[in-house]
Design an enzyme around this catalytic site. Structure first.
Site, PDB file in Angstrom:
ATOM      1  N   GLY A  84       0.826  -1.187   0.000  1.00  0.00           N
ATOM      2  CA  GLY A  84       0.000   0.000   0.000  1.00  0.00           C
ATOM      3  C   GLY A  84       0.868   1.246   0.000  1.00  0.00           C
ATOM      4  N   CYS A  85       0.270   2.369  -0.418  1.00  0.00           N
ATOM      5  CA  CYS A  85       1.052   3.599  -0.564  1.00  0.00           C
ATOM      6  C   CYS A  85       1.523   4.103   0.795  1.00  0.00           C
ATOM      7  CB  CYS A  85       0.248   4.644  -1.301  1.00  0.00           C
ATOM      8  SG  CYS A  85      -1.417   4.939  -0.671  1.00  0.00           S
ATOM      9  N   TYR A  86       0.625   4.189   1.763  1.00  0.00           N
ATOM     10  CA  TYR A  86       1.028   4.633   3.108  1.00  0.00           C
ATOM     11  C   TYR A  86       2.059   3.684   3.727  1.00  0.00           C
ATOM     12  CZ  TYR A  86      -2.819   8.103   3.664  1.00  0.00           C
ATOM     13  OH  TYR A  86      -3.666   9.177   3.568  1.00  0.00           O
ATOM     14  N   PRO A  87       1.834   2.354   3.680  1.00  0.00           N
ATOM     15  CA  PRO A  87       2.813   1.445   4.286  1.00  0.00           C
ATOM     16  C   PRO A  87       4.206   1.568   3.666  1.00  0.00           C
ATOM     17  CG  PRO A  87       0.727   0.313   4.036  1.00  0.00           C
ATOM     18  CD  PRO A  87       0.580   1.634   3.345  1.00  0.00           C
ATOM     19  N   THR A  88       4.272   1.839   2.374  1.00  0.00           N
ATOM     20  CA  THR A  88       5.594   1.969   1.739  1.00  0.00           C
ATOM     21  C   THR A  88       6.419   3.023   2.459  1.00  0.00           C
ATOM     22  OG1 THR A  88       4.796   1.284  -0.427  1.00  0.00           O
ATOM     23  CG2 THR A  88       6.761   2.676  -0.396  1.00  0.00           C
TER      24      THR A  88
END
Lengths: 345, 345, 345, 345
Positions: A148-152
């Site tokens: 996911g974008c946030y987890p990256t």
């Protein structure tokens, strides 16, 4: 192994992740763009939906079916969460499938069910090669789950501190995202008139679906459970995430140790760049690029480590990571077709 | 005591805080707008600098001197930090002086010197009447220090939890601000081309000047030192702050207790509004208004309280608070000339 | 003729045009980036000023002198108007000089003096190869004047109609530009707080310096003087121009003739794209690309032709055109290092 | 005649025009806000849909029916075009109905049918009192058609020139609008991700529905048919329109005559303000206000008059005009509840 003319298909080509995949694949020297599929938009000209992709303007979107997708070397899935699993299991085993959705990111079936409400489909190699011990599993893989974008960005900004045992296993992540992270769904709160001039909070209190993914990444690094408080904000820009991570320093940890841990962690990484001291990340520096810009500070008065990172949610946060993973899967140089140059101003 | 024709002057009328003061004062039924002063812009038409203030367009800015400001009942100082003190001490004692700058906000001389680098000028009654025990000191006051924009909302979102002893005295505040908080200074990073499409971090690691002010407010409420980690972001909008506050819950504290503490804390306040459960603050709802919108959640998995608040940095965050304080100082109804209605969309 | 390792210098590398030149040159397979120069920023790391150009972050800006620039095959001048001429005449004759400034755009000395107030320095081949009869003069040229951003799109949208004699020689151009067109100059009206949420007019009434350039282009095409009314607007975005051109149709001209003239005019052009009927240009489709998107309509009730075009002012409007011109000058394929793919959303 | 406690209802209270009506009516000293109605949102709390209207947050939206609306002194209709007529004819004759939709704006049945595709419902007094001879018809009226947002500013910027016979009866209007003009409809092209950083053209070639309305206004002033070419653009901001009007000067007309005509035309108007020479309108100066800012220039080289005006499409462009018309209808001072002060920055 170096292949030419690798045929790639993109399922979900009418959305933002799909469009970004195509923007990158058009610049990739080793691939040939095959089928582009959509659901409700099947039958339309791509140029009507993604007018910025001029070289593909006259392509017609096909329906997202096994038949259409078969016969490609690589299929990128840019589909709504929960729809990849059923499709993937019907596709040939030797095909490389890079899933930009969430279906195969979480290892913990219970966490999946808690946050997504459906049965867990399993987990695939996790496409964040810059995390310790992740790259090898992606090399030659045929199934890859793009983070996911946030987890990256949330995982990368805290990974060196967690891995080096510099902080207590209890972190606060607050991140601001542009609106493309929410996709092209027609929701009133995503209208331009609502978004412009506005910053809002959402998914507060541990309910955002990216929370268990950050927890999974940091806990694996720590070798113990890490508690993650994650609060996202929506800010008035199309692209980009700025994430902040705050945690209490372990006793005796110095600012020098922190700087060294961060410098060392990403010294060999092409896409993760720790800025010179005193310079702080901004999203515009990474827009359209696969780069992550990082910085870290020690707040002695509060006894905290504060790390900040910027990423383009659609590029390194989704489609760029997907291409990077395809490169690893197929043995291309990892940076092929990807850039570390942002589009500014 | 109700006065009419109270004559007010605004020092620093060409800046954003000064402009917002005038916007509000034009709608205030009890005041007459007297001298408008500036430094480098003295001699210019206000209409050339603040074209939105049509009724005052033909006013000429005067220099910021004791002579010009004398003879008013109230003087609002919207001047660069560090310049109010010298001016204030030359103005008549009975004059009400409302300082929008930082000079008199901090009680701790050492904290002042650490963060501002100059000698401490002292402290005045602190203009945040919604904090417990603050209103009385403002009623009839002749010297008032208007809080900083970040401290206003950051203190309010955590005050109920701190005052009720629901959280550990160690909080993380991450807040996103529009660019007007940085004033009209000509800096490259504030140019529209840089700001639009961009979110950036700055003042990270406890170095932002608003940190000791938040610490002062929360520590006073707690009756013990509260550790504050404060991280600000700049987001692409002109006005508004969205602040998040995260802290570990004390053992045994329930979500119900939290909800009740917040509901009770502001039940009698006109400008601070706790939203219905499930609705989260957004800055646009309070733009141009003196309202603060709040929400709070308990994250059981992370054992955290997360509070979020939205404020217009120029209105309740500066000029609206200044007018509210003037109302208290002069005995007008506290809401006179102020609105709780935002400008949206 | 195909050269490798062409050494290029950029004078004015700290500004927006300079930064965009570098972004494009980094992706150009035939060039090696040599000296980067600046004026007041000489001595600084490029990474501090253009953090999006990660591969060049550690380059140090040198002063803009003949000594520094000599020894390159190509020099791009991205300097304030009026400063290129003095520098250019001291550089070697065989060096390719591509001037992004205005100094050598106008053929008419009187028009130059009227709009720029100084003595005319002369004119160089005009770098808009998509105008009829312009490409040949650029092939092998050693001095090239890159068009202004507004004239690029304003000329292209009306060129087919003017060249085919479909409209009266009296046109109204109204164009909206993002703020990067105004450069990085520190002006109060360019601050983010002023620009966001705001559209303004400026340079109205024929006084904008791009007026004589549009007039020159259209008059040359018409073979008679064309009257141009040009009105620019500043809109809240960093990049992009949307230009509208309106003119009275000559008697008997049909919509079919108009469509055919536009289709034919750019049929062989890689960078100018007439959209399918019913689809109208938007700037975001061309951001970061060298493409121009066009559309034209006939308003029968008003007896008008209305043409609309979108361009990225920094790419095809400045730096992309400069690279395209260098390609023509050096005999590289015209599209080398340039893209027709925009960055959206 | 001065009434207190005038009971007003707003039909369409969940949309942007309805929200702006309520924002203004809350500040209006003579009215009491009665029923708020909606269609699909009936039954919801207003606070969930219009959180900026804090004093009305707990109001429940009712269905838009004759029963609900009856019993009010004034009903504002903020409904989709084509739906006002059927409702209006069922409401009591003596009730003041102020229609913010298009149904009753056009006098010419054929123009209506051409642009709206349905049968003409008739025409009501046109609510732009600043046009010559329009105010009287509004005083005491019980049926009022509020002008469209583009026609309001487009007509006002050209009215003095047309009325004084200074220009040829053939005008080009190009106007940039914020997105709220398109309403809250869920369309992909109105998503924030699409709109931010983007300017687009639409409705080009005389097909926008506001074209016949501008034509009607200017032709009535001219006493002869005026040809109008109208081109709208969508720009990345929520509110505001900047309109430009260009026309050929009649022989012998001087710049002085033009300045005088504009100064004279609005000398007695409170809401229309011609800026000092050299200062050009910007939308932000009028955001949230009922003011129109104007400027005009003569381009001698092109023999053109160019006029520019800024308006808030939701305030003077819709809801502010509606309140102004109600004031005229009921005999309140015309400016009651309305402001000429914009919200900036």
């Amino acid at each position: 192994m170096r292949m030419t003319g690798t045929r790639v298909a993109v399922a979900g080509a009418s959305g933002y992740a799909g469009g970004e995949l195509l923007r990158l694949l058009l610049a990739h020297p080793e691939v040939e763009i095959g089928a582009l599929t959509a659901n409700s938009n099947a039958g339309e000209r791509l140029g009507a939906l993604q007018p910025h992709l001029l070289p593909l303007a006259d392509r017609i979107l096909e329906p997202t079916t096994v038949e259409v997708l078969s016969g490609h070397d690589v299929v990128f899935l840019a589909l709504p969460h929960g729809t990849s699993a059923a499709l993937a299991e019907q596709l040939p085993e030797q095909m490389v499938i890079v899933d930009c959705g969430a279906d195969f990111r979480l290892k913990d079936a219970e966490a999946w069910t808690t946050f997504y409400g459906t049965e867990h489909a399993g987990s695939w190699p996790y496409g964040l090669p810059e995390l310790p011990d992740h790259r090898a599993a992606l090399q030659g893989a045929t199934r890859i789950a793009v983070p996911g974008c946030y987890p990256t960005v949330s995982s990368l900004i805290l990974a060196p501190a967690v891995a080096a045992g510099l902080i207590e296993p209890d972190v606060v992540v607050v991140a601001a995202s542009g609106t493309s992270g929410a996709g092209k769904a027609l929701k009133a709160n995503l209208l331009g008139s609502e978004v412009m001039g506005n910053t809002s909070a959402y998914g507060v209190g541990g309910v955002h679906r990216h929370t268990p993914e950050i927890t999974q990444n940091l806990s694996a690094l720590a070798g113990e459970p890490v508690t993650v408080s994650f609060t996202p904000m929506l800010v008035p820009m199309s692209r980009g995430i700025l994430a902040t991570g705050t945690a209490t320093l372990k006793p005796g940890v110095t600012a020098d140790q922190v700087q060294q841990a961060y410098a060392a962690a990403f010294a060999d990484e092409q896409f993760v760049h720790v800025l010179p001291q005193g310079q702080w990340p901004q999203t515009k520096s990474v827009v359209g690029s696969n780069a992550v810009h990082l910085q870290v500070a020690v707040d002695e008065a509060a006894n905290k480590l504060v790390a900040v990172g910027a990423v383009d949610n659609l590029t390194k946060g989704t489609a760029g990571a997907a291409v990077q993973c395809m490169n690893l899967a197929l043995g291309f140089p990892e940076q092929t077709g990807l850039s570390t140059i942002g589009l500014a101003p």
